[in-house]
Scaffold this motif. Structure first.
Motif, PDB file in Angstrom:
ATOM      1  N   MET A  25       8.726   4.092   7.813  1.00  0.00           N
ATOM      2  CA  MET A  25       9.055   4.489   8.587  1.00  0.00           C
ATOM      3  C   MET A  25       9.078   5.356  10.227  1.00  0.00           C
ATOM      4  SD  MET A  25      12.625   1.418   9.953  1.00  0.00           S
ATOM      5  CE  MET A  25      13.473   1.480   7.980  1.00  0.00           C
ATOM      6  N   THR A  26       9.660   6.809   8.841  1.00  0.00           N
ATOM      7  CA  THR A  26      10.170   7.880   9.310  1.00  0.00           C
ATOM      8  C   THR A  26       8.381   8.485  10.093  1.00  0.00           C
ATOM      9  OG1 THR A  26      11.719   7.993   8.561  1.00  0.00           O
ATOM     10  CG2 THR A  26      10.650   9.882   7.881  1.00  0.00           C
ATOM     11  N   ALA A  27       7.631   8.158   8.839  1.00  0.00           N
ATOM     12  CA  ALA A  27       5.521   8.149   8.302  1.00  0.00           C
ATOM     13  C   ALA A  27       5.733   8.131  10.057  1.00  0.00           C
ATOM     14  CB  ALA A  27       4.988   7.416   8.011  1.00  0.00           C
ATOM     15  N   ASP A  57       7.268  -9.018  11.402  1.00  0.00           N
ATOM     16  CA  ASP A  57       7.903  -7.894  12.796  1.00  0.00           C
ATOM     17  C   ASP A  57       7.042  -7.167  12.984  1.00  0.00           C
ATOM     18  OD1 ASP A  57      10.690  -8.820  11.512  1.00  0.00           O
ATOM     19  OD2 ASP A  57      10.741  -7.229  10.746  1.00  0.00           O
ATOM     20  N   THR A  58       7.731  -6.671  14.529  1.00  0.00           N
ATOM     21  CA  THR A  58       6.634  -6.238  15.364  1.00  0.00           C
ATOM     22  C   THR A  58       7.423  -5.256  15.885  1.00  0.00           C
ATOM     23  OG1 THR A  58       5.551  -7.923  16.580  1.00  0.00           O
ATOM     24  CG2 THR A  58       6.024  -5.706  17.453  1.00  0.00           C
ATOM     25  N   PHE A  59       7.189  -3.463  14.711  1.00  0.00           N
ATOM     26  CA  PHE A  59       7.505  -2.539  14.759  1.00  0.00           C
ATOM     27  C   PHE A  59       7.275  -1.822  15.541  1.00  0.00           C
ATOM     28  CE2 PHE A  59       8.074   1.568  13.267  1.00  0.00           C
ATOM     29  CZ  PHE A  59       9.338   1.595  12.623  1.00  0.00           C
ATOM     30  N   VAL A  60       8.277  -1.260  16.667  1.00  0.00           N
ATOM     31  CA  VAL A  60       8.193  -0.361  18.138  1.00  0.00           C
ATOM     32  C   VAL A  60       9.224   1.404  18.018  1.00  0.00           C
ATOM     33  CG1 VAL A  60       8.076   0.024  20.239  1.00  0.00           C
ATOM     34  CG2 VAL A  60       7.633  -2.088  19.520  1.00  0.00           C
ATOM     35  N   ALA A  61       8.356   2.024  17.658  1.00  0.00           N
ATOM     36  CA  ALA A  61       9.320   3.484  17.285  1.00  0.00           C
ATOM     37  C   ALA A  61       9.199   3.952  18.978  1.00  0.00           C
ATOM     38  CB  ALA A  61       9.102   4.155  16.334  1.00  0.00           C
ATOM     39  N   SER A  62       9.583   4.992  19.595  1.00  0.00           N
ATOM     40  CA  SER A  62       9.914   5.108  20.874  1.00  0.00           C
ATOM     41  C   SER A  62      10.064   6.540  20.573  1.00  0.00           C
ATOM     42  CB  SER A  62       9.822   4.276  22.258  1.00  0.00           C
ATOM     43  OG  SER A  62      10.924   4.048  22.004  1.00  0.00           O
ATOM     44  N   GLY A 107       0.537  -1.042   0.047  1.00  0.00           N
ATOM     45  CA  GLY A 107      -0.246  -0.456   0.016  1.00  0.00           C
ATOM     46  C   GLY A 107       0.691   1.128   0.100  1.00  0.00           C
ATOM     47  N   TYR A 108       1.937   1.383   0.713  1.00  0.00           N
ATOM     48  CA  TYR A 108       2.443   2.356   0.645  1.00  0.00           C
ATOM     49  C   TYR A 108       3.500   2.625  -0.772  1.00  0.00           C
ATOM     50  CZ  TYR A 108       6.103   6.049   2.574  1.00  0.00           C
ATOM     51  OH  TYR A 108       6.545   6.705   2.544  1.00  0.00           O
TER      52      TYR A 108
END
Length: 111
Positions: free
Chosen positions: A47-49, A81-86, A14-15
């Motif tokens: 990722m940046t989004a 994958d589990t993506f975690v942004a903090s 989609g992206y």
């Protein structure tokens, strides 16, 4: 503050339709594996989004006019994958994917 997402190939597809990136590394599993990856790759700007979302969550409407985001992509993100942004209190940004650091940076408001 953090955001957690389960990455799927459908998200990547989609992206890619939205941003016009047709690089096969994002869509062809076998091609990506032949090049040393575990599978197709999430787009770096995607990722940046996710990080930009954290800026909006943290700063609200001011983020749209005064937000500054810096990211550096340092590792691959794969479907499954589990993506975690903090983001920490000091504005430092860290993102992991299945417990590997994949992006670092910062979020802040500027004058």
């Amino acid at each position: 503050m953090k955001r957690t997402l389960e990455i799927t190939q459908a998200m990547i597809d989609g992206y890619g339709r939205i941003n016009g990136d047709n690089d096969i590394i994002h869509y062809d599993h076998d091609y990506a594996v032949e090049r040393g990856f575990n599978g197709t790759l999430l787009h770096g700007p995607h990722m940046t989004a996710f990080a930009a979302d954290l800026g909006a969550m943290r700063f609200g409407p001011e983020w749209l006019t005064r937000g500054k985001l810096h990211t550096k992509w340092i590792g691959p993100v794969y479907p499954g994958d589990t993506f975690v942004a903090s983001v920490a209190d000091d504005g430092s940004l860290n993102a992991t994917s299945s417990d590997r650091t994949v992006m670092v940076g910062s979020i802040e408001l500027v004058d």
